[in-house]
Design an enzyme around this catalytic site. Structure first.
Site, PDB file in Angstrom:
ATOM      1  N   CYS A 166       0.232  -2.449  -9.418  1.00 47.94           N
ATOM      2  CA  CYS A 166      -0.882  -2.834 -10.288  1.00 47.94           C
ATOM      3  C   CYS A 166      -0.778  -2.065 -11.602  1.00 47.94           C
ATOM      4  CB  CYS A 166      -2.211  -2.522  -9.597  1.00 47.94           C
ATOM      5  SG  CYS A 166      -3.674  -3.005 -10.533  1.00 47.94           S
ATOM      6  N   LEU A 208      -4.811   3.340  -8.557  1.00 45.07           N
ATOM      7  CA  LEU A 208      -4.355   1.961  -8.651  1.00 45.07           C
ATOM      8  C   LEU A 208      -3.102   1.847  -7.787  1.00 45.07           C
ATOM      9  CD1 LEU A 208      -4.591   1.254 -12.513  1.00 45.07           C
ATOM     10  CD2 LEU A 208      -6.156   0.442 -10.739  1.00 45.07           C
ATOM     11  N   ASP A 209      -2.905   0.686  -7.179  1.00 47.59           N
ATOM     12  CA  ASP A 209      -1.703   0.485  -6.387  1.00 47.59           C
ATOM     13  C   ASP A 209      -0.461   0.581  -7.266  1.00 47.59           C
ATOM     14  OD1 ASP A 209      -3.150   0.165  -4.103  1.00 47.59           O
ATOM     15  OD2 ASP A 209      -3.095  -2.029  -4.117  1.00 47.59           O
ATOM     16  N   ARG A 210       0.648   0.866  -6.640  1.00 44.53           N
ATOM     17  CA  ARG A 210       1.898   1.084  -7.374  1.00 44.53           C
ATOM     18  C   ARG A 210       2.244  -0.080  -8.311  1.00 44.53           C
ATOM     19  NH1 ARG A 210       7.337   3.566  -4.779  1.00 44.53           N
ATOM     20  NH2 ARG A 210       8.662   3.521  -6.634  1.00 44.53           N
TER      21      ARG A 210
END
Length: 405
Positions: A182, A178-180
């Protein structure tokens, strides 16, 4: 410490493909695993930390030099040296050489150890949503990177390796990212075997999306995101089908995924997303089950894709918006590791990203691994699913409540 409870003779990739319904082989071969590029580098360079090496692969900075035999114009066979990009999971052939960028010299050989306080270790364990012998599922907090790298002090994979091993002799492994900024569901395999099976399932489902095979009844892996976006799409529900490609930015320091116009380029990956509007609001925001760049409705708090929309939403000049972004959160609201989940709602000047992996349905891998020899292909296809739900972070719940009022 105890050793992993699952036999390593299982061909995890084959089992994962069977669970995903993508393989038709009759049996699981018990041959040893093939050596991947990542494993080979870590074996040859034991002083290099795993996370920075993984980042080199993500930024597509690792190359393979191989020798190929070609026929010349006069009919003679000649050796040609070919250099191509190499993925972390790519298998190696005898005689291959791996080329790393010169920047690898800047990676510290000894891994810096981080000592957590009791409050910090308890916080990491409080993120657990589900745990069985094969997997552990976390509710990732926004603002914490999933993987480490140069300049990153804390990452979830490293903290999990320290505090979430429990009585296992090996650390949990990431199977997706997951993106930072998110938040939401993050699945980790507790053993090498279970992680490899999950890798295969995630990979097969991605390939299925590329082939536009997105019938819910055929998908053993389903992910649902909740997002708050600026504006509303023309239709309340639909399907987004678009080619995506990783683009390296900031002089190779980071990367981003973006829609790529030329779908014929082999390096692009097709993504299919089904979206549904949950609720619209007079505040110029829309509650989404999921959205994408192509809809023209940027996610609240996503300044990378929606800078202009945020300026209009907050009625600010560009300089004022930058000032808000650079403001630090109040220390009174800070959680361990400098995280802030109280501030950042739509009532605040500094908005956090409103994107959350809310639900995930995935096969019960632990059940299949209890006695793999007793499971037929049909049994694997009929494995019961796990349904995981992750509560919203505080600031997103506050935004939801504001819109409901």
């Amino acid at each position: 410490m105890v050793h992993a409870p699952f036999a390593k003779t299982i061909n995890a990739s084959a089992m994962g493909a069977k669970i995903a319904g993508k393989s038709h082989s009759k049996s699981f071969p018990t041959a040893a695993y093939e050596t991947t590029a990542l494993k080979w580098i870590l074996k040859c360079c034991p002083g290099l930390p795993r996370s920075p090496v993984q980042k080199l692969f993500r930024l597509r900075q690792v190359r393979r030099e191989s020798i190929a035999m070609e026929v010349s114009d006069d009919g003679c066979q000649v050796q040609k040296i070919k250099v191509k990009r190499l993925g972390a999971k790519d298998s190696l052939n005898v005689g291959d050489r791996i080329l790393l960028p010169i920047s690898v010299r800047e990676i510290p050989e000894e891994k810096q150890e981080h000592h957590c306080t009791n409050e910090e270790s308890n916080f990491i364990r409080s993120l657990e949503l589900y745990k069985d012998p094969a997997i552990i599922v976390l509710n990732k907090p926004p603002g914490m990177p999933v993987q480490g790298g140069i300049g990153i002090k804390w990452s979830l994979d490293e903290l999990a390796a320290t505090w979430l091993c429990y009585d296992y002799s090996e650390p949990p492994r990431l199977v997706h990212r997951l993106d930072r900024d998110c938040s939401g569901i993050l699945v980790m395999g507790r053993t090498q075997t279970s992680a490899s099976i999950l890798h295969s399932i995630f990979r097969e489902e991605s390939l299925g999306a590329s082939k536009q095979d997105f019938d819910d009844e055929k998908r053993v892996l389903q992910k649902r995101y909740w997002a708050l976006v600026i504006g509303s799409p023309r239709r309340p529900k639909g399907t987004i089908s678009a080619p995506l490609q990783k683009v390296v930015v900031d002089d190779g320091k980071s990367d981003r995924i973006t829609v790529f116009d030329n779908y014929k380029i082999m390096s692009s990956q097709h993504a299919i997303t089904e979206y549904r509007v949950i609720k619209t609001s007079s505040h110029e925001s829309t509650n989404f089950e999921y959205t994408a760049e192509v809809l023209g409705t940027p996610i609240v708090g996503d300044y990378k894709y929606g800078w202009q929309a945020h300026r209009r939403l907050q009625n600010l000049a560009e300089s004022d918006l930058r000032k808000n972004l650079n403001k630090k959160a109040s220390k009174g609201n800070m959680l361990p590791f400098g995280l802030d989940m109280e501030g950042g709602s739509i009532s605040d000047k500094r908005l956090h990203l409103h994107l959350h992996c809310r639900e995930m349905i995935l096969p019960n891998v632990s059940k299949a691994l209890q006695n793999p020899g007793s499971f037929s292909d049909d049994d694997l296809l009929k494995l019961k699913s796990l349904e995981i739900v992750a509560p919203l972070p505080s600031y997103m719940q506050k935004s939801w409540d504001i819109l409901d009022s």
